[in-house]
Each structure stands twice: as structure tokens, then as C-alpha cells.
Design a protein around this motif. Sequence first.
Motif, PDB file in Angstrom:
ATOM      1  N   ALA A  53       0.834  -1.204   0.000  1.00  0.00           N
ATOM      2  CA  ALA A  53       0.000   0.000   0.000  1.00  0.00           C
ATOM      3  C   ALA A  53       0.867   1.252   0.000  1.00  0.00           C
ATOM      4  CB  ALA A  53      -0.933  -0.006   1.206  1.00  0.00           C
ATOM      5  N   GLY A  54       2.007   1.184   0.707  1.00  0.00           N
ATOM      6  CA  GLY A  54       2.941   2.304   0.697  1.00  0.00           C
ATOM      7  C   GLY A  54       3.483   2.581  -0.694  1.00  0.00           C
ATOM      8  N   VAL A  55       3.705   1.518  -1.467  1.00  0.00           N
ATOM      9  CA  VAL A  55       4.141   1.687  -2.856  1.00  0.00           C
ATOM     10  C   VAL A  55       3.030   2.335  -3.677  1.00  0.00           C
ATOM     11  CG1 VAL A  55       4.789   0.478  -4.973  1.00  0.00           C
ATOM     12  CG2 VAL A  55       5.768  -0.234  -2.788  1.00  0.00           C
ATOM     13  N   LEU A  56       1.807   1.828  -3.539  1.00  0.00           N
ATOM     14  CA  LEU A  56       0.686   2.368  -4.293  1.00  0.00           C
ATOM     15  C   LEU A  56       0.416   3.828  -3.933  1.00  0.00           C
ATOM     16  CD1 LEU A  56      -1.735  -0.702  -4.104  1.00  0.00           C
ATOM     17  CD2 LEU A  56      -0.351   0.015  -6.059  1.00  0.00           C
ATOM     18  N   ASP A  57       0.727   4.202  -2.695  1.00  0.00           N
ATOM     19  CA  ASP A  57       0.557   5.587  -2.252  1.00  0.00           C
ATOM     20  C   ASP A  57       1.710   6.486  -2.692  1.00  0.00           C
ATOM     21  OD1 ASP A  57      -1.830   4.985  -0.995  1.00  0.00           O
ATOM     22  OD2 ASP A  57      -0.926   4.699   0.985  1.00  0.00           O
ATOM     23  N   GLY A  58       2.762   5.903  -3.285  1.00  0.00           N
ATOM     24  CA  GLY A  58       3.914   6.682  -3.731  1.00  0.00           C
ATOM     25  C   GLY A  58       4.894   7.010  -2.629  1.00  0.00           C
ATOM     26  N   GLU A  59       4.758   6.377  -1.461  1.00  0.00           N
ATOM     27  CA  GLU A  59       5.641   6.665  -0.329  1.00  0.00           C
ATOM     28  C   GLU A  59       6.854   5.737  -0.274  1.00  0.00           C
ATOM     29  OE1 GLU A  59       2.993   6.257   2.937  1.00  0.00           O
ATOM     30  OE2 GLU A  59       1.954   8.155   2.578  1.00  0.00           O
ATOM     31  N   ILE A  60       6.761   4.581  -0.896  1.00  0.00           N
ATOM     32  CA  ILE A  60       7.843   3.598  -0.925  1.00  0.00           C
ATOM     33  C   ILE A  60       8.258   3.405  -2.379  1.00  0.00           C
ATOM     34  CG2 ILE A  60       8.485   1.205  -0.434  1.00  0.00           C
ATOM     35  CD1 ILE A  60       6.530   1.234   1.893  1.00  0.00           C
ATOM     36  N   LEU A  61       9.551   3.486  -2.646  1.00  0.00           N
ATOM     37  CA  LEU A  61      10.086   3.472  -4.009  1.00  0.00           C
ATOM     38  C   LEU A  61      10.398   2.055  -4.467  1.00  0.00           C
ATOM     39  CD1 LEU A  61      12.569   6.471  -3.589  1.00  0.00           C
ATOM     40  CD2 LEU A  61      10.123   6.531  -4.180  1.00  0.00           C
ATOM     41  N   VAL A  62      10.058   1.741  -5.711  1.00  0.00           N
ATOM     42  CA  VAL A  62      10.264   0.393  -6.247  1.00  0.00           C
ATOM     43  C   VAL A  62      11.619   0.293  -6.936  1.00  0.00           C
ATOM     44  CG1 VAL A  62       9.484  -1.303  -7.939  1.00  0.00           C
ATOM     45  CG2 VAL A  62       7.821  -0.133  -6.489  1.00  0.00           C
ATOM     46  N   HIS A  63      12.415  -0.669  -6.498  1.00  0.00           N
ATOM     47  CA  HIS A  63      13.700  -0.998  -7.116  1.00  0.00           C
ATOM     48  C   HIS A  63      13.578  -2.416  -7.652  1.00  0.00           C
ATOM     49  CE1 HIS A  63      15.845   2.584  -5.654  1.00  0.00           C
ATOM     50  NE2 HIS A  63      14.971   2.513  -4.664  1.00  0.00           N
ATOM     51  N   ASN A  64      13.541  -2.536  -8.976  1.00  0.00           N
ATOM     52  CA  ASN A  64      13.197  -3.795  -9.635  1.00  0.00           C
ATOM     53  C   ASN A  64      14.399  -4.437 -10.313  1.00  0.00           C
ATOM     54  OD1 ASN A  64       9.967  -4.578 -10.840  1.00  0.00           O
ATOM     55  ND2 ASN A  64      11.742  -5.909 -11.104  1.00  0.00           N
ATOM     56  N   HIS A  65      14.842  -5.571  -9.765  1.00  0.00           N
ATOM     57  CA  HIS A  65      15.871  -6.397 -10.390  1.00  0.00           C
ATOM     58  C   HIS A  65      15.292  -6.959 -11.683  1.00  0.00           C
ATOM     59  CE1 HIS A  65      18.461 -10.258 -10.187  1.00  0.00           C
ATOM     60  NE2 HIS A  65      17.460 -10.592 -10.978  1.00  0.00           N
ATOM     61  N   CYS A  66      15.901  -6.627 -12.826  1.00  0.00           N
ATOM     62  CA  CYS A  66      15.385  -7.116 -14.106  1.00  0.00           C
ATOM     63  C   CYS A  66      16.470  -6.955 -15.172  1.00  0.00           C
ATOM     64  CB  CYS A  66      14.135  -6.328 -14.501  1.00  0.00           C
ATOM     65  SG  CYS A  66      12.934  -7.273 -15.461  1.00  0.00           S
ATOM     66  N   TYR A  67      16.598  -7.935 -16.061  1.00  0.00           N
ATOM     67  CA  TYR A  67      17.687  -7.960 -17.030  1.00  0.00           C
ATOM     68  C   TYR A  67      17.253  -7.676 -18.454  1.00  0.00           C
ATOM     69  CZ  TYR A  67      20.963 -10.052 -13.636  1.00  0.00           C
ATOM     70  OH  TYR A  67      21.787 -10.277 -12.571  1.00  0.00           O
ATOM     71  N   ARG A  68      16.270  -8.435 -18.951  1.00  0.00           N
ATOM     72  CA  ARG A  68      15.924  -8.391 -20.370  1.00  0.00           C
ATOM     73  C   ARG A  68      15.030  -7.202 -20.695  1.00  0.00           C
ATOM     74  NH1 ARG A  68      14.025 -14.431 -21.847  1.00  0.00           N
ATOM     75  NH2 ARG A  68      12.146 -13.189 -22.255  1.00  0.00           N
ATOM     76  N   ALA A  69      15.249  -6.637 -21.896  1.00  0.00           N
ATOM     77  CA  ALA A  69      14.494  -5.459 -22.312  1.00  0.00           C
ATOM     78  C   ALA A  69      12.998  -5.747 -22.403  1.00  0.00           C
ATOM     79  CB  ALA A  69      15.015  -4.950 -23.650  1.00  0.00           C
ATOM     80  N   ASP A  70      12.631  -6.922 -22.919  1.00  0.00           N
ATOM     81  CA  ASP A  70      11.205  -7.237 -23.058  1.00  0.00           C
ATOM     82  C   ASP A  70      10.528  -7.303 -21.696  1.00  0.00           C
ATOM     83  OD1 ASP A  70      12.862  -9.612 -22.736  1.00  0.00           O
ATOM     84  OD2 ASP A  70      11.039 -10.791 -23.029  1.00  0.00           O
ATOM     85  N   PHE A 118      15.308   0.303 -12.465  1.00  0.00           N
ATOM     86  CA  PHE A 118      15.580  -1.088 -12.801  1.00  0.00           C
ATOM     87  C   PHE A 118      17.046  -1.361 -12.468  1.00  0.00           C
ATOM     88  CE2 PHE A 118      11.942  -0.680 -15.837  1.00  0.00           C
ATOM     89  CZ  PHE A 118      11.173  -1.705 -15.301  1.00  0.00           C
ATOM     90  N   HIS A 119      17.286  -2.447 -11.751  1.00  0.00           N
ATOM     91  CA  HIS A 119      18.642  -2.784 -11.334  1.00  0.00           C
ATOM     92  C   HIS A 119      19.193  -3.910 -12.201  1.00  0.00           C
ATOM     93  CE1 HIS A 119      18.690  -0.737  -7.194  1.00  0.00           C
ATOM     94  NE2 HIS A 119      17.595  -0.327  -7.833  1.00  0.00           N
ATOM     95  N   HIS A 120      20.456  -3.777 -12.525  1.00  0.00           N
ATOM     96  CA  HIS A 120      21.214  -4.676 -13.408  1.00  0.00           C
ATOM     97  C   HIS A 120      20.914  -4.329 -14.868  1.00  0.00           C
ATOM     98  CE1 HIS A 120      21.786  -6.284  -9.564  1.00  0.00           C
ATOM     99  NE2 HIS A 120      20.935  -7.282  -9.596  1.00  0.00           N
ATOM    100  N   ALA A 121      19.658  -4.477 -15.291  1.00  0.00           N
ATOM    101  CA  ALA A 121      19.159  -3.903 -16.547  1.00  0.00           C
ATOM    102  C   ALA A 121      20.168  -3.984 -17.687  1.00  0.00           C
ATOM    103  CB  ALA A 121      18.742  -2.445 -16.306  1.00  0.00           C
ATOM    104  N   VAL A 122      20.718  -5.167 -17.915  1.00  0.00           N
ATOM    105  CA  VAL A 122      21.802  -5.287 -18.890  1.00  0.00           C
ATOM    106  C   VAL A 122      21.341  -5.049 -20.325  1.00  0.00           C
ATOM    107  CG1 VAL A 122      23.096  -6.875 -17.394  1.00  0.00           C
ATOM    108  CG2 VAL A 122      21.558  -7.801 -19.146  1.00  0.00           C
ATOM    109  N   GLU A 123      20.030  -5.149 -20.583  1.00  0.00           N
ATOM    110  CA  GLU A 123      19.510  -4.870 -21.921  1.00  0.00           C
ATOM    111  C   GLU A 123      18.759  -3.545 -21.973  1.00  0.00           C
ATOM    112  OE1 GLU A 123      17.246  -7.986 -23.698  1.00  0.00           O
ATOM    113  OE2 GLU A 123      18.756  -9.524 -23.357  1.00  0.00           O
TER     114      GLU A 123
END
Length: 466
Positions: free
Chosen positions: A265-282, A301-306
Motif C-alpha cells: 500500500a505504501g508503494v501504491l501511495d507513492g511513499e515507498i520506491l520500487v527498485h526492480n531487479h530485471c535484465y531483459r528489455a522485453d 531497474f537494477h542490473h538492466a543489462v539490456e
Amino acid sequence: MKYRALLALLAGGSLLAGCTANAADTNSASAATPAKSSKPVKVAFPSTYSAYPSTPTAITGVTIYDGEGGRIDNGTVFMAGGKISSVGGPETAIPADATILDGSGKYVTPGIIDVHSHLGDYPTPSVSAHSDGNEATSPVTPEVWAEHSVWPQDPGFSRAMANGGITALQILPGSANLFGGRSVTLKNVPARTVQAMKFPGAPYGMKMACGENPKRVYGSRNRMPSTRMGNLALNRQTWIDAQDYRDKRNAGKTQKRDLGKETLAGVLDGEILVHNHCYRADELAQIIDMSKEFGYKVTAFHHAVEAYKIADILAEENICSAVWADWWGFKMEAYDAIPENAALLQKAGACVIVHSDDENQIQRLNQEAAKALADGRAMGIDISDAQAIRWITLNPAKAMGIDEMTGSLKPGKMADLVLWNGNPLSVYARPEKVWIDGALMFDSGDAKRRPVSDFELGQPGEGDVK
């Protein structure tokens, strides 16, 4: 100064004076109180950070990289009261009572910031008893908080400062789970508790992960998710449940308190920031679509090699990419990484961050930024040295929600800075001095200014600085 000695010195003073709750008491995303309530919210585990003592100090005749993409030759930086007071050329006024350091031939940058670290949660020595970064018992664990695993005596903290000039860092849960839990932002100072390291006023982050890791971990247990479509399905159902929880909360309806849904809920309220581990562009693109479906924003996006494949989309969405300079090929989704990733993102106008994800690489983020810069120039992309410094200072601060307080040498900001013995983008450069909130925390010329944790005392390699 030894860890124990630092604490003893300040036991009756400013370090422990911060043991009362600070302004964060009235700004929590972790309370179950309905949004319409005006009742003050009590913060769980508030920051008790208090800056170490400082003295007014000026560094003169130095080359300045201000963290915002600017450079000043023969410059002056003056700090007082824990803040940056002035930054300018040789004409900059310096009070008569200030300590003056000659920076001729040297460089000053803001303190280096690592947006992706596991220090304290995966501390040294790396043994199973210290493995506290992944709550790999369910693919959805937003209820866990990384700070509850942080061991403040991890020798990695002092090495990150002495070798890498790290003044602030975000500690994230690992990437076994789709929803890994809350992150915590720390000041890189010696302290007895994690609360005394917590960056005051920094928002929480939430670690998410996509791709191979969750499907490998849970698919090997013959449970969902075992595929990428399983990843997205479980993600979406979790957000649907979180929306329902938030809607009932906002309507003032009574419901059982749920730690995980409080974070969501904190994320949906914009109070908690999302840091997303993800590699592929798609997959990056699919996560962006999912975030729009449920009304939250991916901060980085973290790592985000593509990321280079969709650099224009990331720029348009104002999403940072926290990348390595040249890590690749260690698993299939890292196969199509290229060393020009950061430079191509920069060319597209996207937010670029160079991160570590490693207890050794955090000690040389300046060199990693230099490698990414060189690879970009080799393909004809014109990027200045000063801009590359931004990748490890202001941009990570932006992604962590602390850029109004630190990340650049701007008057009024925290006096978090590093004096380098040469150009920080040189492989030969090393931090000579490090200040945090204007307090001199490391001095390569003074053995007493090299913090050593209690755990290291009397052991081989105590306080080792490479």
C-alpha cells in the motif's frame, strides 16, 4: 579511529543524542492508520542517526566535480555545520577560523553512493550463518525489512569508505523472490545499531525481481512461479490484493493488520520506491506496463543489462537504470549485455547509475564508472568526466529519494564528500579523505581515522586498506 574508540568518544555526546525519534516520526508508510486519520503515526524502528562532530573546513586549489555534471578548476569547497556552505573558484570567501586544506593536484567529488548493496545482510566473512539477504520461503515476502538483517559490524562498511569513498548506500533484500521486501538507506558511519546508521528522512524502497531468479528458486520446488508467465500472474494477483487492502484502509474499514500489504500500500501511495531487479528489455517493458495497470511507479531497474534496447522508453518514463560497467554472461538473461549500455542510456537522455551488488566492487565504483565512460567514448558518444561522476553520486541519490539532501556539492546539502589524490576516474586514484555531514571519517594519512569494527579487532587484516 577504532570503532570502539569512536563510540566511546561520543557516548555522552552527539552520537547518542540522536536516540530519540526524529522528524520521520510523522511520515511513515508502515502504519495501518486510515489515510483520512489525523492521528500522529508512530514509526517503527526510527532513525537515531546523529552526525559525528565537525569543524569548519575549506579545500582550496582543487578540481571539483560537483555531481550535477559541472567541473570547476582551481576551486574551493567550504563546509560548516555539517553542510556545504559554498562552492566556487579561488575567490570564494573563507572564514578566518576555518581549517584550510590545500587541494592542489587533487579532486573533490560528492560522497559516492551505491544504490544496490547487500553489506550487512551478506557480510564478510561470507558464511551461511551470515546469509540473511533472501527470505526464500515464499515468492512474495513484502513484509520483511532488509534493516532487520543488517549487521553493523560488517567490515565491508569501512572498506567501502576507505577504498571507495562510499558515504551512503541502499541495502536491499536479495532477488530470490518476486517481492523481496523493504530496503533501507544508510549513512556509512560506524555505529552500534542499524538505526544509528539509517539515513534520516530517506524513504523506504521495495525490492522486486523478475526473470530467472524467482522462477528458478521456486520452479525447482515444483511451485509457482516456474515460468515468466507465472512471475507476472503472481505479481498481478499480489497487486490486486494490495489494492483491495488499501481501498478498505482508505475507507476506514476494520481489517487485520498485514505487514506485507502495508508495504505494498505504501508503494501504491507513492511513499515507498520500487527498485526492480530485471535484465531483459522485453521484461523491463512488461514491468512498466504492469506498473501502469496498478498505478505505481518503478523508480529504478537494477542490473538492466539490456536497458540500451529500450533506452528511449526508459527516458520517457523517467526510470533510472542501475547497471554494471561490463558484467555479462553469468546466466542466460545476462548474455546480451554490452559494455556500452550506460553510454547509450546517457545518449538517450535516460537516468544512468553505476551500482555494485558486490562487497568488492562497491570499493571501486569510480573505476566502474570510468570503464563505462571509456566504452562510450570508444563508440563515439561524447560524455564528460563530470557527467560520469553523476552516475555514482546524484543519480543514485535521486533513485533513493535523497537527492534534495545529498548527492551533489550544492550549498545547503549535507557535507558528504571525498578528496581524491588524483582524478577519480583514474585507476590510480584513491580516497585521501572522506567527510560525512562535515565530519572527517577517513584520512589516509592518519591511522586513527580508519574505522575498524569490533569484529575485526585482533584479527589478521584488521582495518586492511587496499
